[in-house]
Design a protein around this motif. Structure first.
Motif, PDB file in Angstrom:
ATOM      1  N   LYS A 183      13.024  30.113  49.998  1.00  0.00           N
ATOM      2  CA  LYS A 183      14.181  29.987  49.110  1.00  0.00           C
ATOM      3  C   LYS A 183      15.399  29.425  49.829  1.00  0.00           C
ATOM      4  O   LYS A 183      16.390  29.089  49.186  1.00  0.00           O
ATOM      5  CB  LYS A 183      14.529  31.355  48.512  1.00  0.00           C
ATOM      6  N   ARG A 184      15.309  29.315  51.140  1.00  0.00           N
ATOM      7  CA  ARG A 184      16.458  28.838  51.906  1.00  0.00           C
ATOM      8  C   ARG A 184      16.583  27.320  51.819  1.00  0.00           C
ATOM      9  O   ARG A 184      15.582  26.596  51.911  1.00  0.00           O
ATOM     10  CB  ARG A 184      16.328  29.269  53.367  1.00  0.00           C
ATOM     11  N   SER A 185      17.809  26.852  51.677  1.00  0.00           N
ATOM     12  CA  SER A 185      18.030  25.406  51.599  1.00  0.00           C
ATOM     13  C   SER A 185      17.782  24.713  52.926  1.00  0.00           C
ATOM     14  O   SER A 185      17.463  23.525  52.966  1.00  0.00           O
ATOM     15  CB  SER A 185      19.475  25.138  51.140  1.00  0.00           C
ATOM     16  N   ASP A 186      17.894  25.468  54.034  1.00  0.00           N
ATOM     17  CA  ASP A 186      17.686  24.877  55.354  1.00  0.00           C
ATOM     18  C   ASP A 186      16.286  25.126  55.912  1.00  0.00           C
ATOM     19  O   ASP A 186      16.042  24.934  57.102  1.00  0.00           O
ATOM     20  CB  ASP A 186      18.724  25.419  56.337  1.00  0.00           C
ATOM     21  N   ALA A 187      15.352  25.570  55.053  1.00  0.00           N
ATOM     22  CA  ALA A 187      13.992  25.881  55.514  1.00  0.00           C
ATOM     23  C   ALA A 187      13.297  24.637  56.062  1.00  0.00           C
ATOM     24  O   ALA A 187      13.382  23.559  55.480  1.00  0.00           O
ATOM     25  CB  ALA A 187      13.176  26.481  54.371  1.00  0.00           C
ATOM     26  N   ASN A 188      12.599  24.819  57.181  1.00  0.00           N
ATOM     27  CA  ASN A 188      11.796  23.748  57.762  1.00  0.00           C
ATOM     28  C   ASN A 188      10.455  23.722  57.029  1.00  0.00           C
ATOM     29  O   ASN A 188       9.671  24.679  57.129  1.00  0.00           O
ATOM     30  CB  ASN A 188      11.597  23.991  59.263  1.00  0.00           C
TER      31      ASN A 188
END
Length: 538
Positions: free
Chosen positions: A253-258
């Motif tokens: 759910k994170r916008s910065d997820a790899n």
């Protein structure tokens, strides 16, 4: 229980190395297994008054477990996983990346369940953190970075001082409470405290108070979820594999997820789960063959819950033999605990304890019928483990195992004597004085008169709430001792052994945090099994 667990972990761990202070074992010249069968099926028909805990039958049938379909990973996925593993490895070892970015990456990798694939790389990267802190680079500027670095260092055995937080705790309260991510990192770090570290105790109280009041603040939904998750149970006390299942979803759910890291974590989780299912099916066949659940219907039939304990202790795919050995141990402990705590008379239990201490197959003749099958199941299983250890590691461990079991049964026997001789208050006393909740009385009614809560209540005549608080304080102090031992660079055991012991504390907290998920599993415990062992991540 702890002694038997420890021995099983020690000798089933791959590349086992004998501890420096281990006693020399007597060599064995016989490498054959001896099996003894007991055909007795009826219980002793005497005048003894038998208790019944009225345990519910297992919800995990043999047919259901065996119906789990093998999910072999095809070569294409294996090749893909290998490439992603190498990609993540380069991310960890890159010297061009800032230390805080590397630390955050390591934290993500560990929480996603991939840390076991990068132990050497992570150890080296965390070591760089020491120099970063020694040079005070950023330690007076970023609470989040300092707390994360502190937690990872302590997790990996560095005895870093709590004093690095002094400058932050001296800051105005308003400055700290605005930094939600920093407070969350400090909260998690505080659970790595040693005995006497009052600054970390103060930090935990402070961060807990303000994180609980986050409803008044404007923070992202993702961060709010992370805070709620941490306040329910800190990361340090969570079962690693359950945390991985939760974190994979939270990370997505994170916008910065790899995206590559996320895909690799998902694939790895499913690959490991496939191994766990194979182990479970194997143990299900062993348990059915032993037939104790059928012969001794007063005991708990908890094969799945016992296997879940072992996954909580050690999930890595290379430890299949260890999980199987521990499942046998926990299953037998569960049965024997019911024999001592619920069904057996004092005279019978003294006979059984003596038979185990002698470890003589002839002693079975002195036992009542229902105990014969108990003794023989234990006898065969332990001898089996001794043979396998001798074959694989050239170590003869029979004397260690029999002593561990004997010590445990003697402790069970003392509990039985205590419960019979103690002037325990009646159910009416507990209710009329407001000492115990209705659910607590239900424990008494099923025959439990020697658990820790009841012992404190009986000895001090305090309420259930006060007794639980006292036990909670004891648990917290024990965690501090464990933290100190983990930072001891001179431990005589391999690191996997020490980590498994820590995981034993974690699975115990998970099992008994909100009731008895072993003896009386509820929907929450059932869902945990599904998420960890049954259902893959799609």
């Amino acid at each position: 229980m702890a002694k038997v667990f420890s021995l099983a972990v020690l000798f089933y761990t791959p590349k086992y190395t004998k501890p420096r202070n281990a006693l020399q074992a007597t060599p064995c010249t016989h490498k054959t297994r001896h099996y003894f069968k007991c055909l007795a099926s009826k219980q002793t028909s005497d005048s003894a008054i038998r208790q019944s805990a009225n345990y519910k039958p297992t919800v995990w049938s043999f047919d259901f477990v065996q119906s789990l379909k093998d999910r072999p990973i095809d070569q294409g996925l294996k090749d893909k996983a290998k490439k992603m593993k190498e990609y993540v490895q380069r991310m960890i070892t890159s010297e061009k990346t800032e230390i805080l970015t590397v630390l955050e990456l390591i934290d993500d990798i560990q929480r996603l369940g991939l840390g076991y694939n990068y132990q050497d790389e992570i150890r080296e990267a965390v070591g760089r953190c020491v120099f970063w802190m020694m040079n005070n680079e950023g330690t007076t500027k970023s609470l989040r970075a300092t707390a994360l670095c502190f937690r990872l260092l302590r997790q990996h055995g560095y005895e870093v001082s709590q004093d690095i937080f002094k400058s932050f705790m001296d800051q105005p309260e308003a400055c700290l409470t605005k930094d939600v991510k920093g407070m969350l990192a400090l909260y998690e770090a505080s659970y790595f405290a040693f005995e006497g570290e009052h600054l970390l105790v103060e930090a935990r109280a402070f961060t807990s108070l303000h994180l609980n009041n986050l409803k008044e603040k404007f923070v992202s939904e993702s961060l709010t979820e992370q805070v709620s998750h941490a306040l329910e149970l800190p990361l340090h006390h969570r079962i690693p594999r359950l945390e991985s299942r939760w974190y994979i979803e939270a990370y997505s759910k994170r916008s910065d997820a790899n995206k590559i890291l996320l895909e690799y974590a998902t694939l790895d989780f499913n690959m490991v789960q496939s191994t766990l299912q194979s182990d479970l099916k194997h143990m299900s066949r062993w348990w059915k063959g032993l037939d104790l659940a059928n012969k001794l219907n007063f005991t708990r039939d908890r094969l799945m819950e016992c296997f879940f304990w072992t996954v909580g202790m050690v999930f890595e795919p290379q430890y299949s033999d260890l999980r199987k050995g521990l499942t046998k141990v926990t299953s037998l402990i569960t049965v024997m605990d019911d024999v001592y705590d619920v069904y057996g008379t004092l005279d019978e239990l003294e006979l059984f304890t003596d038979a185990v201490e002698r470890w003589d197959i002839k002693a079975v003749q002195t036992l009542p019928d229902y105990m014969k099958i108990c003794f023989l199941a234990l006898y065969n299983t332990v001898n089996d483990m001794v043979y396998d250890t001798l074959k694989e590691h050239d170590e003869y461990i029979l004397s260690y195992l029999t002593k561990a079991w004997t010590d445990m049964f003697k402790a069970f026997l003392q509990e039985k004597k205590w419960s019979l001789n103690k002037e325990t208050p009646t159910f009416k006393d507990y209710l009329e004085n407001g000492w115990m909740s209705v659910s607590g009385v239900a424990e008494l009614e099923r025959g439990e008169t020697a658990n820790s809560i009841l012992c404190v209540m009986s000895e001090t005549r305090v309420s259930e709430e006060s007794a639980r608080l006292e036990i909670r304080n004891l648990v917290e102090e024990t965690w501090k001792k464990l933290n100190k031992h983990m930072a001891d660079g001179d431990l005589p055991f391999l690191k996997p052994f020490a980590e498994t012991v820590i995981n034993l504390a974690r699975i115990a907290e998970c099992t008994y945090q909100n009731g008895d998920a072993h003896g009386a599993p509820d929907s929450k415990s059932k869902n945990r099994v599904f998420s960890l062992i049954i259902d893959p991540i799609y």
